[in-house]
Design an enzyme around this catalytic site. Structure first.
Site, PDB file in Angstrom:
ATOM      1  N   HIS A  64       1.533  -4.795  -6.682  1.00 61.35           N
ATOM      2  CA  HIS A  64       0.755  -4.168  -7.761  1.00 61.35           C
ATOM      3  C   HIS A  64       1.432  -2.911  -8.311  1.00 61.35           C
ATOM      4  O   HIS A  64       1.122  -2.479  -9.413  1.00 61.35           O
ATOM      5  CB  HIS A  64      -0.700  -3.914  -7.341  1.00 61.35           C
ATOM      6  CG  HIS A  64      -0.902  -2.710  -6.483  1.00 61.35           C
ATOM      7  ND1 HIS A  64      -0.654  -2.694  -5.136  1.00 61.35           N
ATOM      8  CD2 HIS A  64      -1.333  -1.459  -6.790  1.00 61.35           C
ATOM      9  CE1 HIS A  64      -0.928  -1.499  -4.650  1.00 61.35           C
ATOM     10  NE2 HIS A  64      -1.341  -0.729  -5.634  1.00 61.35           N
TER      11      HIS A  64
ATOM     12  N   LYS B 168       1.963  -0.966 -12.557  1.00 59.86           N
ATOM     13  CA  LYS B 168       1.605   0.401 -12.948  1.00 59.86           C
ATOM     14  C   LYS B 168       2.427   0.826 -14.154  1.00 59.86           C
ATOM     15  O   LYS B 168       3.636   0.610 -14.195  1.00 59.86           O
ATOM     16  CB  LYS B 168       1.854   1.367 -11.777  1.00 59.86           C
ATOM     17  CG  LYS B 168       0.877   1.171 -10.616  1.00 59.86           C
ATOM     18  CD  LYS B 168       1.160   2.168  -9.511  1.00 59.86           C
ATOM     19  CE  LYS B 168       0.365   1.842  -8.259  1.00 59.86           C
ATOM     20  NZ  LYS B 168      -0.956   2.424  -8.197  1.00 59.86           N
TER      21      LYS B 168
ATOM     22  N   LYS C 245       0.072   7.828   5.374  1.00 59.89           N
ATOM     23  CA  LYS C 245      -1.361   8.038   5.133  1.00 59.89           C
ATOM     24  C   LYS C 245      -1.730   9.406   5.684  1.00 59.89           C
ATOM     25  O   LYS C 245      -1.062   9.947   6.559  1.00 59.89           O
ATOM     26  CB  LYS C 245      -2.170   6.956   5.838  1.00 59.89           C
ATOM     27  CG  LYS C 245      -1.836   5.557   5.301  1.00 59.89           C
ATOM     28  CD  LYS C 245      -3.069   4.715   5.098  1.00 59.89           C
ATOM     29  CE  LYS C 245      -2.734   3.337   4.592  1.00 59.89           C
ATOM     30  NZ  LYS C 245      -2.886   3.199   3.142  1.00 59.89           N
TER      31      LYS C 245
ATOM     32  N   HIS D 215       6.300  -1.933  -1.870  1.00 57.48           N
ATOM     33  CA  HIS D 215       6.220  -0.961  -2.967  1.00 57.48           C
ATOM     34  C   HIS D 215       7.458  -0.047  -3.038  1.00 57.48           C
ATOM     35  O   HIS D 215       8.041   0.134  -4.103  1.00 57.48           O
ATOM     36  CB  HIS D 215       4.965  -0.095  -2.848  1.00 57.48           C
ATOM     37  CG  HIS D 215       3.695  -0.879  -2.722  1.00 57.48           C
ATOM     38  ND1 HIS D 215       3.477  -2.051  -3.403  1.00 57.48           N
ATOM     39  CD2 HIS D 215       2.568  -0.673  -1.994  1.00 57.48           C
ATOM     40  CE1 HIS D 215       2.270  -2.517  -3.099  1.00 57.48           C
ATOM     41  NE2 HIS D 215       1.709  -1.704  -2.249  1.00 57.48           N
TER      42      HIS D 215
ATOM     43  N   GLU E  70      -0.172   9.296   0.535  1.00 58.85           N
ATOM     44  CA  GLU E  70      -1.596   8.989   0.360  1.00 58.85           C
ATOM     45  C   GLU E  70      -2.410   9.958   1.206  1.00 58.85           C
ATOM     46  O   GLU E  70      -1.981  10.319   2.308  1.00 58.85           O
ATOM     47  CB  GLU E  70      -1.897   7.572   0.834  1.00 58.85           C
ATOM     48  CG  GLU E  70      -1.209   6.488   0.037  1.00 58.85           C
ATOM     49  CD  GLU E  70      -1.728   5.120   0.462  1.00 58.85           C
ATOM     50  OE1 GLU E  70      -2.668   4.633  -0.160  1.00 58.85           O
ATOM     51  OE2 GLU E  70      -1.184   4.565   1.432  1.00 58.85           O
TER      52      GLU E  70
ATOM     53  N   ARG F 198     -15.756 -18.745   0.527  1.00 60.45           N
ATOM     54  CA  ARG F 198     -16.518 -19.561   1.475  1.00 60.45           C
ATOM     55  C   ARG F 198     -18.025 -19.539   1.188  1.00 60.45           C
ATOM     56  O   ARG F 198     -18.715 -20.531   1.422  1.00 60.45           O
ATOM     57  CB  ARG F 198     -16.328 -19.013   2.891  1.00 60.45           C
ATOM     58  CG  ARG F 198     -15.035 -19.457   3.505  1.00 60.45           C
ATOM     59  CD  ARG F 198     -14.840 -18.839   4.877  1.00 60.45           C
ATOM     60  NE  ARG F 198     -13.556 -19.282   5.385  1.00 60.45           N
ATOM     61  CZ  ARG F 198     -13.377 -20.374   6.118  1.00 60.45           C
ATOM     62  NH1 ARG F 198     -14.399 -21.117   6.477  1.00 60.45           N
ATOM     63  NH2 ARG F 198     -12.174 -20.732   6.505  1.00 60.45           N
TER      64      ARG F 198
ATOM     65  N   ASP G 246       3.321  -2.385   5.373  1.00 65.00           N
ATOM     66  CA  ASP G 246       2.272  -2.286   4.353  1.00 65.00           C
ATOM     67  C   ASP G 246       2.797  -1.685   3.048  1.00 65.00           C
ATOM     68  O   ASP G 246       2.349  -2.050   1.973  1.00 65.00           O
ATOM     69  CB  ASP G 246       1.133  -1.418   4.916  1.00 65.00           C
ATOM     70  CG  ASP G 246      -0.051  -1.316   3.964  1.00 65.00           C
ATOM     71  OD1 ASP G 246      -0.500  -2.368   3.475  1.00 65.00           O
ATOM     72  OD2 ASP G 246      -0.518  -0.182   3.694  1.00 65.00           O
TER      73      ASP G 246
ATOM     74  N   LYS H 299       0.290  -9.604  -1.820  1.00 63.45           N
ATOM     75  CA  LYS H 299       1.035  -9.163  -0.659  1.00 63.45           C
ATOM     76  C   LYS H 299       0.056  -8.973   0.497  1.00 63.45           C
ATOM     77  O   LYS H 299      -1.124  -8.784   0.222  1.00 63.45           O
ATOM     78  CB  LYS H 299       1.787  -7.858  -0.938  1.00 63.45           C
ATOM     79  CG  LYS H 299       0.883  -6.615  -1.004  1.00 63.45           C
ATOM     80  CD  LYS H 299       1.661  -5.343  -0.843  1.00 63.45           C
ATOM     81  CE  LYS H 299       1.541  -4.735   0.523  1.00 63.45           C
ATOM     82  NZ  LYS H 299       0.339  -3.967   0.799  1.00 63.45           N
TER      83      LYS H 299
END
Ligand code: BG6
Length: 495
Positions: free
Chosen positions: A183, A187, A343, A245, A221, A54, A240, A153
């Site tokens: 992604h 890897k 997480k 994944h 994570e 934008r 998520d 995603k």
């Protein structure tokens, strides 16, 4: 990758158009990946890169932003001035907003002016723009043959929204021109899983319910939500991470050997796995899944706030999920696949653990039998890539009290073995494949939708059963219930 002579592949892109070119993903991953491809002379000669967003920027301002992003990510001693210049010379910028038709018309005109063959669009924006962006490109004649589109995603937040996005994109692009990014598939370690399974004769005879006791897939994570609270709170660990994944990793572990390493054959095998997943619905969720949310705690001795504190409000979103899945087919009948991700766990760790069945009978008797552990194969993807095979071995000694056994690991450390290989960003591989028109490492529509249908049933089950995430202190492996989930079945998490 060498093109497969039996698969028709489109021509390499002559223009890469990145939507969201000033965004966070572009700065952290996309532009540094393009720099590395440029440095290795892997980008097609003459390919232009058109950034769009934008912001009203001129070319100079955009080039300066790109340069700053690359310099921030790639340390000076690794940077090659010539390569950087080469990448910057490829750049152009055109401001556009999906809801402003005149700006989309101008963008489409710019695309037509810059292209000299195929075009790859990369939509690195919020998914609600995917449909409108693709349709605007089509309306302005910029989505016809010779164009393809990469989508980030998440594709939606449930099956219905995914179908709506996919339908809308499909009105402009045929499925074989759509490259859905996960992604994790870019890897190196994930591709190595395919190499390990199908490049060795050793594992395949054992790769089934007869010889495998259980499989664990963990993506841990240490980070929290890192300023992405608004997106994350609407999403949670299930949408998520697990929907994409972890289920992709599960597919690669469990799929049948594809006839060839090419898009249709690989995806045909992955979809069979997803379709064989046993549903976990309202009656099963309480026993087969655990959701958690981190509270305040400490990671590596550093105090960290809880999720609600980070977010600034109370929330029922899960930051951790663990579940027991089953693949109802001949190969895997009865083998539990334990999946967990979260997480603020104690360590960043992505690994797949395959535990084989124990020996049918111990010839050693008594004390030695108690030493006996089943063989295991650990495929570690992050933070480092390693493959370890756990074997039983004799403990050195004269065995006056009887022979003793210990578990030892045959360890292959890829960073040692391939010391000269640079650690790559997943997008280097994904960009190169999409630029060259190879969709093998991208996700097909039916995969995304089947994964959503499976995940939706669990989320609906949590809702209908009133199951709220259980608290866990940051820096621990999730709620205690995640441990009982697996221990109830005589297994334990590999830690
Ligand atoms: C993204 C998720 O898809 O993957 C993030 O949206 C997560 O929440 C990230 O942190 C993890 O990726 P990686 O490559 O760091 O394991």
């Amino acid at each position: 990758m060498t093109p497969d002579p039996l698969v028709t592949q489109p021509a390499p892109a002559s223009l890469l158009t990145i939507f969201g070119a000033t965004g966070d993903l572009a700065r952290r991953m996309l532009l540094p990946s393009l720099y590395s491809l440029q440095a290795e002379r892997l980008l097609p000669d003459g390919m232009r890169i058109l950034g769009t967003a934008r912001s009203e920027l001129d070319r100079e301002a955009f080039v300066a932003e790109v340069e700053a992003s690359i310099c921030e990510r790639i340390p000076a001693h690794e940077r090659d001035a010539g390569a950087l210049r080469g990448l910057l010379e490829r750049l152009d910028y055109q401001a556009a907003a999906v809801d402003d038709d005149a700006s989309m018309a101008a963008l489409a005109a710019r695309v037509q002016a810059l292209r000299n063959g195929d075009v790859l669009y990369h939509l690195s924006t919020a998914p609600r723009f995917y449909g409108p962006a693709c349709q605007a490109l089509a309306a302005h004649g910029a989505a016809g043959p010779g164009t393809r589109v990469m989508l980030e995603k998440p594709i939606g937040k449930d099956l219905a929204s995914a179908v709506a996005i996919n339908d809308s994109v499909a009105r402009a692009f045929d499925e074989d021109r759509i490259y859905r990014v996960d992604h994790y598939l870019g890897k190196e370690g994930v591709q190595n899983l395919i190499a390990l399974r199908f490049g060795n004769a050793l594992f395949e005879p054992l790769w089934n319910a007869r010889h495998i006791e259980q499989v664990q897939i963990t993506v841990g994570e240490t980070v929290g939500v890192e300023g992405r609270g608004d997106y994350y709170d609407d999403s949670g660990a299930m949408r998520d991470m697990l929907q994409n994944h972890l289920l992709q990793l599960l597919c690669l572990v469990a799929m049948e050997p594809p006839a060839r390493f090419e898009p249709t054959a690989v995806r045909n095998e992955k979809i069979k796995v997803l379709r064989s997943l046993r549903a976990i619905g309202a009656h099963e969720v309480a026993a087969e899944s655990v959701a958690g949310q981190y509270g305040a705690g400490a990671i590596d001795g550093v105090a960290v706030p809880g999720y609600a504190q980070e977010l600034g409000r109370e929330s029922r979103t899960e930051t951790f999920v663990a579940l027991r899945a089953h693949i109802d087919n001949w190969r895997w009948s009865g083998v539990p696949f334990y999946l967990r991700t979260g997480k603020r766990l104690p360590s960043r760790s992505t690994e797949i653990y395959i535990q084989f069945r124990k020996v049918p009978y111990s010839i050693f008797g008594g004390r030695t039998a108690a030493d006996m552990r089943p063989n295991g194969l650990v495929i570690k993807l992050q933070p480092e890539e390693r493959i370890e095979l756990d074997l039983m071995s004799k403990t050195p000694g004269l065995d006056r009290q009887g022979l003793r056994l210990s578990q030892v690991g045959l360890d292959l450390d890829f960073h040692e073995e391939f010391a000269s290989a640079r650690k790559r960003i997943a997008y280097e591989r994904l960009y190169l494949d999409a630029i060259e028109g190879n969709g093998t490492l991208f996700v097909r529509r039916d995969e995304t939708e089947t994964a959503w249908a499976w995940v939706d049933a669990i989320l609906d089950g949590w809702r209908s059963q009133g199951l709220a995430p259980r608290p866990y202190p940051a820096g621990t492996w999730g709620p205690a219930a995640a441990v009982s989930l697996i221990e109830r079945h005589g297994h334990s998490w590999r830690e």
